[in-house]
Design a protein around this motif. Structure first.
Motif, PDB file in Angstrom:
ATOM      1  N   UNK A   3     -10.272 -25.060 -12.682  1.00  0.00           N
ATOM      2  CA  UNK A   3      -9.950 -23.912 -13.523  1.00  0.00           C
ATOM      3  C   UNK A   3     -11.061 -22.872 -13.480  1.00  0.00           C
ATOM      4  N   UNK A   4     -10.659 -21.624 -13.357  1.00  0.00           N
ATOM      5  CA  UNK A   4     -11.592 -20.502 -13.409  1.00  0.00           C
ATOM      6  C   UNK A   4     -11.143 -19.593 -14.540  1.00  0.00           C
ATOM      7  N   UNK A   5     -11.966 -19.462 -15.579  1.00  0.00           N
ATOM      8  CA  UNK A   5     -11.608 -18.578 -16.684  1.00  0.00           C
ATOM      9  C   UNK A   5     -12.085 -17.161 -16.373  1.00  0.00           C
ATOM     10  N   UNK A   6     -11.209 -16.210 -16.635  1.00  0.00           N
ATOM     11  CA  UNK A   6     -11.525 -14.801 -16.412  1.00  0.00           C
ATOM     12  C   UNK A   6     -11.222 -14.055 -17.705  1.00  0.00           C
ATOM     13  N   UNK A   7     -12.259 -13.627 -18.383  1.00  0.00           N
ATOM     14  CA  UNK A   7     -12.100 -12.867 -19.612  1.00  0.00           C
ATOM     15  C   UNK A   7     -12.285 -11.394 -19.293  1.00  0.00           C
ATOM     16  N   UNK A   8     -11.283 -10.596 -19.642  1.00  0.00           N
ATOM     17  CA  UNK A   8     -11.315  -9.164 -19.358  1.00  0.00           C
ATOM     18  C   UNK A   8     -11.365  -8.403 -20.677  1.00  0.00           C
ATOM     19  N   UNK A   9     -12.428  -7.641 -20.860  1.00  0.00           N
ATOM     20  CA  UNK A   9     -12.566  -6.803 -22.043  1.00  0.00           C
ATOM     21  C   UNK A   9     -12.170  -5.387 -21.629  1.00  0.00           C
ATOM     22  N   UNK A  10     -11.175  -4.811 -22.317  1.00  0.00           N
ATOM     23  CA  UNK A  10     -10.668  -3.515 -21.884  1.00  0.00           C
ATOM     24  C   UNK A  10      -9.998  -2.779 -23.037  1.00  0.00           C
ATOM     25  N   UNK A  11      -9.631  -1.522 -22.773  1.00  0.00           N
ATOM     26  CA  UNK A  11      -8.850  -0.747 -23.734  1.00  0.00           C
ATOM     27  C   UNK A  11      -7.632  -0.185 -23.015  1.00  0.00           C
ATOM     28  N   UNK A  12      -6.504  -0.150 -23.708  1.00  0.00           N
ATOM     29  CA  UNK A  12      -5.254   0.276 -23.073  1.00  0.00           C
ATOM     30  C   UNK A  12      -5.214   1.782 -22.812  1.00  0.00           C
ATOM     31  N   UNK A  13      -6.190   2.543 -23.342  1.00  0.00           N
ATOM     32  CA  UNK A  13      -6.250   3.975 -23.054  1.00  0.00           C
ATOM     33  C   UNK A  13      -7.421   4.308 -22.126  1.00  0.00           C
ATOM     34  N   UNK A  14      -7.923   3.291 -21.454  1.00  0.00           N
ATOM     35  CA  UNK A  14      -9.013   3.467 -20.490  1.00  0.00           C
ATOM     36  C   UNK A  14      -8.426   3.448 -19.079  1.00  0.00           C
ATOM     37  N   UNK A  15      -8.405   4.588 -18.373  1.00  0.00           N
ATOM     38  CA  UNK A  15      -7.807   4.600 -17.039  1.00  0.00           C
ATOM     39  C   UNK A  15      -8.529   3.705 -16.041  1.00  0.00           C
ATOM     40  N   UNK A  16      -9.835   3.597 -16.173  1.00  0.00           N
ATOM     41  CA  UNK A  16     -10.580   2.711 -15.267  1.00  0.00           C
ATOM     42  C   UNK A  16     -10.213   1.246 -15.516  1.00  0.00           C
ATOM     43  N   UNK A  17      -9.788   0.928 -16.736  1.00  0.00           N
ATOM     44  CA  UNK A  17      -9.349  -0.438 -17.025  1.00  0.00           C
ATOM     45  C   UNK A  17      -8.039  -0.748 -16.308  1.00  0.00           C
ATOM     46  N   UNK A  18      -7.153   0.241 -16.210  1.00  0.00           N
ATOM     47  CA  UNK A  18      -5.901   0.046 -15.470  1.00  0.00           C
ATOM     48  C   UNK A  18      -6.203  -0.132 -13.987  1.00  0.00           C
ATOM     49  N   UNK A  19      -7.110   0.677 -13.468  1.00  0.00           N
ATOM     50  CA  UNK A  19      -7.554   0.510 -12.079  1.00  0.00           C
ATOM     51  C   UNK A  19      -8.198  -0.859 -11.910  1.00  0.00           C
ATOM     52  N   UNK A  20      -9.002  -1.249 -12.899  1.00  0.00           N
ATOM     53  CA  UNK A  20      -9.649  -2.563 -12.838  1.00  0.00           C
ATOM     54  C   UNK A  20      -8.645  -3.692 -12.813  1.00  0.00           C
TER      55      UNK A  20
END
Length: 217
Positions: A3-20
């Motif tokens: 198992x590899x856990x991947x925690x992503x901290x983001x905001x839904x109004x952050x365009x770079x987060x969508x790209x990320x």
């Protein structure tokens, strides 16, 4: 399977987060090819770019002008170009309102990590950045939640759940207390952190580094 856990901290109004998110999807595709015995578990976490935004939000034009001044369009030219590279036709010129994102994040928080949570995150990103929908409208959020597979009645209950919204705000504060000041922020196996919308290959390197560190321990 490992198992590899991947925690992503983001905001839904952050365009770079969508790209990320798109670049993370590429990294996961590469991971599946190179490490077929590894099962990734992706979990999305709250970060608010504008934690002091009123619940009603504000006109997007005013927000952009306040943030970037008279050169308001130039910051989005680059992100729009990168968006096209990953298949995201950002509709910045059509977005009319800058929302407070507590309620949107609450819908993500109550979604089961995995396919359900991914669907909710994707639906919110798409609604805001591609369809230019108003995330301050309860009816819009309920429609988005339903499109992601959530029952409408349940979605409405989450929208009215003040305790849930308070927990979401606490999650944002916890991210900041960890030292996270910008998003997207990726954490692999709780050991390796990467800040920014890195290319898929770079994200994969972070995953491999985290797995190797776990092996060494």
């Amino acid at each position: 399977m490992k198992t590899l856990t991947i925690d992503v901290v983001s905001d839904v109004v952050c365009p770079w987060c969508y790209i990320g998110k798109r670049r993370l999807e590429r990294a996961l595709a590469l991971l599946a090819i190179q490490y077929p015995d590894v099962e990734p578990e992706v979990r999305w976490h709250t970060f608010q770019l504008n934690p002091d935004m009123s619940p009603e939000g504000m006109p997007r034009a005013d927000y952009v002008k306040n943030k970037f001044g008279d050169a308001a369009n130039s910051p989005y030219e680059r992100v729009a170009a990168v968006g096209k590279e990953v298949g995201l036709p950002f509709a910045f010129d059509r977005i009319s309102r800058q929302p407070n994102t507590v309620v949107a994040h609450s819908l993500i928080a109550v979604s089961e990590p995995g396919m359900a949570q991914d669907a909710m995150v994707e639906a919110l990103f798409k609604a805001y950045f591609i369809e230019a929908r108003d995330l301050t409208e309860a009816s819009v959020l309920i429609d988005i939640a339903e499109s992601a597979g959530m029952d409408r009645v349940l979605a409405e209950q989450h929208l009215q759940n003040a305790a849930l919204h308070s927990q979401t705000i606490d999650s944002d504060k916890a991210a900041r207390e960890m030292g996270i000041t910008g998003v997207p922020f990726f954490i692999f196996n709780r050991q390796v952190g990467l800040s920014g919308a890195h290319e898929g290959e770079t994200l994969l390197q972070g995953m491999v580094e985290a797995m190797n560190a776990a092996t060494d321990d």
